[in-house]
Design a protein around this motif. Structure first.
Motif, PDB file in Angstrom:
ATOM      1  N   GLY A 185      12.359   6.756  11.356  1.00  0.00           N
ATOM      2  CA  GLY A 185      13.070   7.027  10.120  1.00  0.00           C
ATOM      3  C   GLY A 185      13.531   5.801   9.365  1.00  0.00           C
ATOM      4  O   GLY A 185      14.019   5.927   8.237  1.00  0.00           O
ATOM      5  N   THR A 186      13.394   4.607   9.938  1.00  0.00           N
ATOM      6  CA  THR A 186      13.731   3.388   9.209  1.00  0.00           C
ATOM      7  C   THR A 186      12.551   2.960   8.351  1.00  0.00           C
ATOM      8  O   THR A 186      11.413   3.392   8.580  1.00  0.00           O
ATOM      9  CB  THR A 186      14.113   2.252  10.168  1.00  0.00           C
ATOM     10  N   GLN A 187      12.803   2.122   7.364  1.00  0.00           N
ATOM     11  CA  GLN A 187      11.756   1.680   6.464  1.00  0.00           C
ATOM     12  C   GLN A 187      11.095   0.399   6.977  1.00  0.00           C
ATOM     13  O   GLN A 187      11.780  -0.516   7.445  1.00  0.00           O
ATOM     14  CB  GLN A 187      12.328   1.430   5.063  1.00  0.00           C
ATOM     15  N   ASP A 188       9.783   0.351   6.892  1.00  0.00           N
ATOM     16  CA  ASP A 188       9.074  -0.875   7.225  1.00  0.00           C
ATOM     17  C   ASP A 188       9.417  -1.937   6.182  1.00  0.00           C
ATOM     18  O   ASP A 188       9.629  -1.635   5.006  1.00  0.00           O
ATOM     19  CB  ASP A 188       7.560  -0.618   7.237  1.00  0.00           C
ATOM     20  N   GLN A 189       9.468  -3.170   6.612  1.00  0.00           N
ATOM     21  CA  GLN A 189       9.737  -4.249   5.668  1.00  0.00           C
ATOM     22  C   GLN A 189       8.541  -4.434   4.744  1.00  0.00           C
ATOM     23  O   GLN A 189       7.404  -4.108   5.100  1.00  0.00           O
ATOM     24  CB  GLN A 189      10.019  -5.547   6.414  1.00  0.00           C
ATOM     25  N   PRO A 190       8.765  -4.945   3.510  1.00  0.00           N
ATOM     26  CA  PRO A 190       7.646  -5.168   2.592  1.00  0.00           C
ATOM     27  C   PRO A 190       6.577  -6.054   3.247  1.00  0.00           C
ATOM     28  O   PRO A 190       6.888  -7.107   3.806  1.00  0.00           O
ATOM     29  CB  PRO A 190       8.308  -5.873   1.398  1.00  0.00           C
ATOM     30  N   GLY A 191       5.342  -5.590   3.193  1.00  0.00           N
ATOM     31  CA  GLY A 191       4.255  -6.337   3.814  1.00  0.00           C
ATOM     32  C   GLY A 191       4.260  -6.290   5.325  1.00  0.00           C
ATOM     33  O   GLY A 191       3.574  -7.080   5.981  1.00  0.00           O
ATOM     34  N   GLY A 192       5.026  -5.352   5.898  1.00  0.00           N
ATOM     35  CA  GLY A 192       5.121  -5.249   7.351  1.00  0.00           C
ATOM     36  C   GLY A 192       3.859  -4.679   7.977  1.00  0.00           C
ATOM     37  O   GLY A 192       2.902  -4.292   7.290  1.00  0.00           O
ATOM     38  N   VAL A 193       3.881  -4.610   9.304  1.00  0.00           N
ATOM     39  CA  VAL A 193       2.709  -4.188  10.070  1.00  0.00           C
ATOM     40  C   VAL A 193       2.239  -2.800   9.655  1.00  0.00           C
ATOM     41  O   VAL A 193       1.032  -2.575   9.441  1.00  0.00           O
ATOM     42  CB  VAL A 193       3.035  -4.238  11.577  1.00  0.00           C
ATOM     43  N   ALA A 194       3.155  -1.856   9.534  1.00  0.00           N
ATOM     44  CA  ALA A 194       2.768  -0.499   9.150  1.00  0.00           C
ATOM     45  C   ALA A 194       2.277  -0.456   7.715  1.00  0.00           C
ATOM     46  O   ALA A 194       1.239   0.161   7.411  1.00  0.00           O
ATOM     47  CB  ALA A 194       3.961   0.442   9.324  1.00  0.00           C
ATOM     48  N   THR A 195       2.986  -1.115   6.823  1.00  0.00           N
ATOM     49  CA  THR A 195       2.636  -1.102   5.400  1.00  0.00           C
ATOM     50  C   THR A 195       1.239  -1.651   5.166  1.00  0.00           C
ATOM     51  O   THR A 195       0.450  -1.092   4.381  1.00  0.00           O
ATOM     52  CB  THR A 195       3.670  -1.917   4.601  1.00  0.00           C
ATOM     53  N   ARG A 196       0.895  -2.744   5.833  1.00  0.00           N
ATOM     54  CA  ARG A 196      -0.419  -3.362   5.641  1.00  0.00           C
ATOM     55  C   ARG A 196      -1.542  -2.438   6.092  1.00  0.00           C
ATOM     56  O   ARG A 196      -2.582  -2.322   5.422  1.00  0.00           O
ATOM     57  CB  ARG A 196      -0.498  -4.689   6.400  1.00  0.00           C
ATOM     58  N   GLN A 197      -1.354  -1.782   7.223  1.00  0.00           N
ATOM     59  CA  GLN A 197      -2.413  -0.903   7.726  1.00  0.00           C
ATOM     60  C   GLN A 197      -2.610   0.311   6.827  1.00  0.00           C
ATOM     61  O   GLN A 197      -3.742   0.723   6.543  1.00  0.00           O
ATOM     62  CB  GLN A 197      -2.087  -0.467   9.156  1.00  0.00           C
ATOM     63  N   LEU A 198      -1.514   0.881   6.361  1.00  0.00           N
ATOM     64  CA  LEU A 198      -1.615   2.046   5.482  1.00  0.00           C
ATOM     65  C   LEU A 198      -2.244   1.663   4.147  1.00  0.00           C
ATOM     66  O   LEU A 198      -3.029   2.433   3.586  1.00  0.00           O
ATOM     67  CB  LEU A 198      -0.233   2.666   5.278  1.00  0.00           C
TER      68      LEU A 198
END
Length: 298
Positions: free
Chosen positions: A243-256
């Motif tokens: 439920g927390t937000q990934d940081q900008p450019g984080g691991v999850a964000t980049r893959q998505l």
């Protein structure tokens, strides 16, 4: 089979007197029983979830039930015999995904699964996997007679583990890393040809690039990129980031972002050729991961 409101308890009678009990409730004794076996089975620091982490994931079943326009159910399950002896356990996130009738109606992130040592060698893993699929359909209120959900798993990559990690996990589990991959290959697992990294499970842990991402018995030789995106978006948000937000450019964000921009499907690579390579003790210095080896020798 029973399934009270909010999936506080789902029971499923299986063959040979085995029963599955699953829950979404972080206060359920099912979680306590699951964690007792889990705590014995998983030791590597960046792969481990503590009890508080499981409680946090299950607590999101309310707020995240319909996140991203999809239906979710995070569950823990235990499997017992007629005498109530624990045989194994599983934690998984079930997500209903509508990407067309040609694709599975749901995806399962099989986060953790274990079989108690005394119960191994009796086909328990296959029985548990079938039960996880059925429990997911029940929890999501999908057609139990329809197409089976897709199942995705993480596995230790023997080419990414340090010698100490390899030895520690093998000694603790009693199963060699390559033998474990062979078991899942026999179950129909194929490597997802995508540079997967598990985001950190908590603020005190690190992201993990030492894992193989695999699909189990998926129909076809590739996964639709949109389907994989939706699955990972839900999995990262609920089971990993809690439920927390990934940081900008984080691991999850980049893959998505990579999957959002992708049109071709993501290939599924058979495991057995790479496993044969490892068993024959051929050199692996050219390959920085099992995925790279599987791609080269398929």
């Amino acid at each position: 089979m029973t399934g009270p409101a909010m999936n506080s308890l789902i029971t499923l009678d299986l063959a040979d007197g085995v029963r599955a009990l699953a829950t979404e409730d972080p206060g359920s004794p099912v979680l306590t029983r699951f964690f007792a076996g889990y705590d014995r089975a998983f030791v590597l620091p960046d792969e481990r979830e503590e009890l508080e982490g499981f409680e946090a994931c299950l607590a999101l079943n309310g707020a995240y039930r319909h996140a991203f326009g999809r239906v979710h159910s995070e569950l823990v399950a235990v499997f017992e015999d007629a005498d109530g002896t624990l045989l194994g356990g599983a934690n998984f996130l079930a997500t209903a995904i509508d990407r067309g009738a040609q694709l599975p109606p749901a995806a399962i992130a099989l986060n953790y699964v274990y079989v108690e040592p005394a119960s191994r060698g009796r086909g328990m893993l296959r029985k548990m996997l079938a039960a996880v699929r059925m429990l997911s359909l029940i929890a999501l209120d999908l057609d139990r007679e329809g197409t089976a959900p897709a199942v995705f798993i993480e596995q230790n990559d023997p080419l990414r583990l340090t010698a100490a990690e390899y030895a520690a996990d093998t000694a603790h589990s009693g199963i060699d890393q390559v033998d474990r991959l062979a078991i899942w290959s026999h179950m129909g697992a194929k490597v997802v040809d995508f540079p997967y990294i598990q985001p950190a499970l908590s603020a005190s842990q690190h992201s993990d690039d030492g894992l193989i991402y695999a699909a189990v018995d998926f129909p076809g030789d590739a996964v639709d990129a949109g389907f994989l995106h939706d699955h990972l978006q839900s999995f990262f948000a609920i089971s990993v980031l809690k439920g927390t937000q990934d940081q900008p450019g984080g691991v999850a964000t980049r893959q998505l972002a990579a999957l959002s921009a992708r049109t071709p499907p993501v290939a599924l690579l058979p495991m057995e050729p790479a496993l044969s390579w490892l068993r024959s003790a051929k050199p692996t210095t050219e390959y920085d991961s099992f995925r790279a080896l599987a791609l080269a020798v398929r």
